[in-house]
Design a protein around this motif. Structure first.
Motif, PDB file in Angstrom:
ATOM      1  N   MET A   1       0.921  -1.203  -0.055  1.00  0.00           N
ATOM      2  CA  MET A   1       0.055   0.108   0.001  1.00  0.00           C
ATOM      3  C   MET A   1       0.947   1.265   0.038  1.00  0.00           C
ATOM      4  N   ASP A   2       1.126   1.913  -1.005  1.00  0.00           N
ATOM      5  CA  ASP A   2       2.038   2.951  -1.258  1.00  0.00           C
ATOM      6  C   ASP A   2       1.191   4.320  -1.635  1.00  0.00           C
ATOM      7  N   GLY A   3      -0.010   4.245  -1.656  1.00  0.00           N
ATOM      8  CA  GLY A   3      -0.877   5.378  -1.691  1.00  0.00           C
ATOM      9  C   GLY A   3      -0.817   6.314  -0.739  1.00  0.00           C
ATOM     10  N   PRO A   4      -1.425   7.415  -0.708  1.00  0.00           N
ATOM     11  CA  PRO A   4      -1.298   8.423   0.360  1.00  0.00           C
ATOM     12  C   PRO A   4      -2.119   7.777   1.546  1.00  0.00           C
ATOM     13  N   ARG A   5      -1.364   8.316   2.907  1.00  0.00           N
ATOM     14  CA  ARG A   5      -1.726   7.492   4.141  1.00  0.00           C
ATOM     15  C   ARG A   5      -3.156   8.092   4.420  1.00  0.00           C
ATOM     16  N   ALA A   6      -3.911   7.181   5.036  1.00  0.00           N
ATOM     17  CA  ALA A   6      -5.413   7.305   5.421  1.00  0.00           C
ATOM     18  C   ALA A   6      -5.158   8.498   6.581  1.00  0.00           C
ATOM     19  N   THR A   7      -6.295   9.564   6.470  1.00  0.00           N
ATOM     20  CA  THR A   7      -6.162  10.379   7.515  1.00  0.00           C
ATOM     21  C   THR A   7      -7.350  10.177   8.638  1.00  0.00           C
ATOM     22  N   LEU A   8      -7.112  10.739   9.766  1.00  0.00           N
ATOM     23  CA  LEU A   8      -8.298  10.607  10.784  1.00  0.00           C
ATOM     24  C   LEU A   8      -9.590  10.970  10.212  1.00  0.00           C
ATOM     25  N   ALA A   9      -9.581  12.074   9.459  1.00  0.00           N
ATOM     26  CA  ALA A   9     -10.593  12.566   9.082  1.00  0.00           C
ATOM     27  C   ALA A   9     -11.380  11.395   8.125  1.00  0.00           C
ATOM     28  N   ALA A  10     -10.639  10.755   7.154  1.00  0.00           N
ATOM     29  CA  ALA A  10     -11.283   9.801   6.284  1.00  0.00           C
ATOM     30  C   ALA A  10     -11.658   8.526   7.003  1.00  0.00           C
ATOM     31  N   VAL A  11     -11.166   8.272   8.057  1.00  0.00           N
ATOM     32  CA  VAL A  11     -11.498   7.075   8.931  1.00  0.00           C
ATOM     33  C   VAL A  11     -12.840   7.554   9.593  1.00  0.00           C
ATOM     34  N   ALA A  12     -12.863   8.619  10.128  1.00  0.00           N
ATOM     35  CA  ALA A  12     -14.266   9.279  10.625  1.00  0.00           C
ATOM     36  C   ALA A  12     -15.356   9.145   9.467  1.00  0.00           C
ATOM     37  N   GLU A  13     -15.018   9.569   8.481  1.00  0.00           N
ATOM     38  CA  GLU A  13     -16.045   9.590   7.593  1.00  0.00           C
ATOM     39  C   GLU A  13     -16.535   8.273   6.961  1.00  0.00           C
ATOM     40  N   ALA A  14     -15.538   7.599   6.762  1.00  0.00           N
ATOM     41  CA  ALA A  14     -15.935   6.069   6.199  1.00  0.00           C
ATOM     42  C   ALA A  14     -16.702   5.323   7.468  1.00  0.00           C
ATOM     43  N   ALA A  15     -16.110   5.659   8.848  1.00  0.00           N
ATOM     44  CA  ALA A  15     -17.208   4.898   9.841  1.00  0.00           C
ATOM     45  C   ALA A  15     -18.443   5.647  10.123  1.00  0.00           C
ATOM     46  N   GLY A  16     -18.697   6.816   9.853  1.00  0.00           N
ATOM     47  CA  GLY A  16     -19.905   7.438  10.003  1.00  0.00           C
ATOM     48  C   GLY A  16     -19.863   8.044  11.429  1.00  0.00           C
ATOM     49  N   VAL A  17     -18.804   8.323  11.877  1.00  0.00           N
ATOM     50  CA  VAL A  17     -18.830   8.998  13.150  1.00  0.00           C
ATOM     51  C   VAL A  17     -17.917  10.621  12.975  1.00  0.00           C
ATOM     52  N   SER A  18     -18.024  11.141  14.080  1.00  0.00           N
ATOM     53  CA  SER A  18     -17.058  12.355  13.963  1.00  0.00           C
ATOM     54  C   SER A  18     -15.641  12.124  14.323  1.00  0.00           C
ATOM     55  N   VAL A  19     -14.832  13.041  14.034  1.00  0.00           N
ATOM     56  CA  VAL A  19     -13.390  13.253  14.193  1.00  0.00           C
ATOM     57  C   VAL A  19     -13.122  12.772  15.573  1.00  0.00           C
ATOM     58  N   PRO A  20     -13.709  13.405  16.682  1.00  0.00           N
ATOM     59  CA  PRO A  20     -13.361  13.286  18.024  1.00  0.00           C
ATOM     60  C   PRO A  20     -13.644  11.914  18.293  1.00  0.00           C
ATOM     61  N   THR A  21     -14.812  11.169  17.614  1.00  0.00           N
ATOM     62  CA  THR A  21     -14.934   9.953  18.223  1.00  0.00           C
ATOM     63  C   THR A  21     -14.055   8.895  17.724  1.00  0.00           C
ATOM     64  N   ALA A  22     -13.404   9.096  16.408  1.00  0.00           N
ATOM     65  CA  ALA A  22     -12.719   8.356  15.759  1.00  0.00           C
ATOM     66  C   ALA A  22     -11.423   8.320  16.870  1.00  0.00           C
ATOM     67  N   SER A  23     -11.058   9.796  17.059  1.00  0.00           N
ATOM     68  CA  SER A  23      -9.868   9.732  17.813  1.00  0.00           C
ATOM     69  C   SER A  23      -9.835   9.037  19.198  1.00  0.00           C
ATOM     70  N   LYS A  24     -11.047   9.148  19.948  1.00  0.00           N
ATOM     71  CA  LYS A  24     -11.274   8.360  21.135  1.00  0.00           C
ATOM     72  C   LYS A  24     -11.090   6.980  20.751  1.00  0.00           C
ATOM     73  N   VAL A  25     -11.696   6.531  19.839  1.00  0.00           N
ATOM     74  CA  VAL A  25     -11.402   5.095  19.772  1.00  0.00           C
ATOM     75  C   VAL A  25      -9.843   4.652  19.527  1.00  0.00           C
TER      76      VAL A  25
END
Lengths: 341, 341
Positions: free
Chosen positions: B1-25
Motif C-alpha cells: 500500500m504505497d498510496g497516500p496515508r489514510a487520515t483520521l478524517a477519512a477514517v471518521a467519514e468512512a465509519a460515519g462518526v465524528s473526528v473526535p469520536t474516531a480519535s477516542k477509539v
C-alpha cells in the motif's frame, strides 16, 4: 592493577580457607560460617579477584524480556498470575518487564511506544481492555501477545488463557442448592467482563437445573474488591426476602460480605452461607475458612508464558484459547439453609 | 500500500462518526459505545490507518529499566513493595525488570550476568542475602543499588530502606501489657534477619520497661509464613503456663496462630490476644480483624526507587539508610487479659 590476576587458590590461601570454601563464598552459598565469609570477602576485595569469564557463564545470546502488562498491582490475584509467568520466563532464561497501566490509556500508549526501544520479544496482557488500535500496534511491531482472563467478546484470532468461569459459577451455586438454599444471591464483578458474564451464566444454569426461578434483585455487580462486596451484601440483607446464601464472585468480595454480616450481627454460615471465587492464599485462614471456587492463577500465568514462548519461537499453538479448570473448595463458610433469620 | 496515508478524517467519514469520536477509539478511551468502536476499528483495519509519528509520542531517549530482584513472588508483602516501586519508576518513564531468585545462588548469578546485556541502570534488592562478591559485581558493572528490608549486619556503605522494626515490636508488646497481659509470647521470623532481631529486641525492651521478666520459652522463631505461625502457636499453647497474648511477628504468622487457636477451641481475643506485623490488605477482614503493626511497604518500595533514581542521576542521597515509621493499628484481635484459660 595490571599485574597477574589473582587466582581462587591465592584467595583461599590468603584467607586461610580451602579452595572449595572460597568457591562457596564466591558463589553466594549460605552454608559457610559468617566469619569465614567475611574473611574471604575481605581478601577478594583486597586482591581484586574476579571469577574467570567462563565461570561467570555469560549467556551467549542477548537476554530478552517478556512483557507483562497489568492494570493494577494491588492484590494477591495479580501476584499469583505474575508468579506463574515469572517461573516459566526464568526457566527460559528471560526476564519479566512489568508495567502497570492503571486502566489509563495514556500509560497503555506509553507502554506500546516503549516496546521497540526495549527490544520486547512478546507480551502477556492482563488488562481489562485493549483496543483494536492497540492490538494493531502490537501486530505492526510484530510483537506476539497472549491475553490472560480476557474481557469483551472472545476474539478467536487472539491467543488467550482463562479459567472455566461458567463451570465455577455453576459449581458454587449447585453446592448452595445442595445445602437446601433457595434464596441464593450472586455478586459479580464489572458487568461487561466476560468472566463476570460467564460466572453469572453458570449461576443461572444451576438455578435452572434445580428448577429454581431467578429473582432479579439477587443479581448484583461489583468490581471484585472488598468494598463492593460489603456494599452489595448490605443491600441484599435489606431486601424483604434476604438471601440465605451469597455467591460473592471473588474472595475479596466475600470478605466484604463477611464484614457486612458481622456488622449486622449475622453469622457465617449459620445465618448466611458465603462462597468466594479465586482461592487466594488467605482464603483458608479467614474465619470461618472460605468456601470458594479455585482459579489456578499461577498455572494460568505459566500457561500464558509458555504460549507466548511458542509464538516467539514461531511454533504452532495447540489451541489459541485455553481455559483451565476451576474447582470448588469446600471450607467453613457454607452450611445448611436456615430460612428463619 | 504505497498510496497516500489514510487520515483520521477519512477514517471518521468512512465509519460515519465524528473526528473526535474516531480519535477516542484510536486512543483506547472507553467512553465510546461498543458498536461504534467496532465500526471505527474495522475502518482503521481496512484503510490501514496509523497515527502520525508525532501523535505516537515516542520518547526521545531510550527507555531504561530499573531492576527489582526479590526472593519470592509469593505474598501480598512482595506485591506491596513492588507496587510502590512501580509507581515511581513509571513516573520517571522507566519500566521494572522483575526477577525472582527463589533464594538460589545460581539464579542470583544469572541475574547479575544479565544486567549488562539488558542495559540495566540500577537495581532494587529485596533479598534475604547478598554476598560481598555479588555486591562487588554490581559495583564493577557500575550499577547502583538500594536494598529494601536488609538482612545481616547493616552496612553503612549500602543504601537501604527499612521500617522501624524495633519500635514496632515495642509498640505491639506495650499494647498487650497495657491490656493487662503478663504472659506474652513472640514469634519472630528467621533468627538471622535484622528485622527479626529488631522486632524481638523491641519486645524485650517493652517487657523491661514494664518490669516484666523475659520467659525464654515464650520466644519463638518462624519464617514469617502461615505454617510456622500455626506450629509455634501450637507449641506455645502446650506450655504448662501458656501465654495469654502472642505477638506473631507477621500477619501470615498471625493467621497461623488463629488457626491453632481455632483447632484448640480457643477464642481470639477472649482467650489469647494476637498481634500481627505488616498490615497486609487482608488484615482488616480477618475475623476478628487483626490488630497489627503497619509497615508502610508501598512507601518503602517507592522510597527505594526514588533513592535509586537519585543514585543513577549522580545526585547525593540525603541519607544512605532510611527507616520509615511503623505504627500500631488496633483492631479486634487484642483485648484484656483473662488468665484462667
Amino acid at each position: 592493577m595490571d599485574g597477574p590476576r589473582a587466582t581462587l587458590a591465592a584467595v583461599a590461601e590468603a584467607a586461610g580457607v580451602s579452595v572449595p570454601t572460597a568457591s562457596k563464598v564466591l558463589n553466594g552459598r549460605t552454608d559457610v560460617a559468617a566469619e569465614t565469609r567475611a574473611r574471604v570477602e575481605k581478601v577478594v576485595a583486597r586482591l581484586g579477584y574476579r571469577k574467570p569469564a567462563a565461570a561467570r557463564r555469560r549467556p551467549r545470546k542477548a537476554v530478552t524480556m517478556l512483557d507483562l502488562v497489568i492494570n493494577e498491582l494491588d492484590s494477591s490475584w495479580a501476584v499469583e498470575i505474575l508468579s506463574g509467568t515469572e517461573k516459566v520466563a526464568q526457566e527460559a532464561g528471560m526476564s519479566i518487564a512489568l508495567t502497570a497501566v492503571h486502566s489509563n490509556s495514556t500509560l497503555t500508549r506509553k507502554w506500546l511506544d516503549s516496546l521497540a526501544l526495549r527490544g520486547c520479544r512478546g507480551a502477556i496482557l492482563v488488562l481489562s481492555d485493549l483496543s483494536g488500535y492497540q492490538r494493531a500496534e502490537l501486530a505492526r511491531q510484530e510483537i506476539p501477545f497472549v491475553v490472560v482472563d480476557a474481557v469483551g467478546q472472545p476474539d478467536e484470532s487472539v491467543p488467550s488463557v482463562g479459567a472455566t468461569n461458567w463451570h465455577g459459577g455453576f459449581a458454587a451455586t449447585q453446592h448452595l442448592i445442595e445445602h437446601g438454599h433457595r434464596r441464593i444471591a450472586v455478586i459479580g464483578g464489572p458487568q461487561q467482563l466476560m468472566c463476570t458474564r460467564a460466572r453469572i451464566a453458570g449461576y443461572r444454569a444451576a438455578l435452572d437445573t434445580a428448577g429454581l426461578p431467578l429473582h432479579p434483585p439477587y443479581v448484583r455487580y461489583g468490581d471484585f474488591r472488598h468494598q463492593q462486596g460489603y456494599e452489595q451484601t448490605r443491600e441484599l440483607l435489606k431486601l424483604p426476602d434476604p438471601p440465605t446464601a451469597i455467591f460473592a464472585g471473588s474472595d475479596l468480595q466475600a470478605l466484604g460480605a463477611y464484614q457486612a454480616m458481622h456488622e449486622s450481627r449475622l453469622r457465617v454460615p449459620d445465618d448466611v452461607s458465603i462462597v468466594g471465587f479465586d482461592d487466594l492464599p488467605f482464603a483458608p485462614w479467614t474465619a470461618p475458612p472460605l468456601t470458594t471456587v479455585r482459579q489456578p492463577l499461577q498455572e494460568m500465568g505459566a500457561l500464558a508464558a509458555r504460549m507466548l514462548l511458542s509464538l516467539i519461537r514461531g511454533e504452532p499453538l495447540g489451541a489459541r484459547r485455553a481455559e483451565l479448570a476451576t474447582n470448588l473448595i469446600v471450607r467453613g463458610s457454607t452450611g445448611p439453609a436456615h430460612c428463619g433469620h
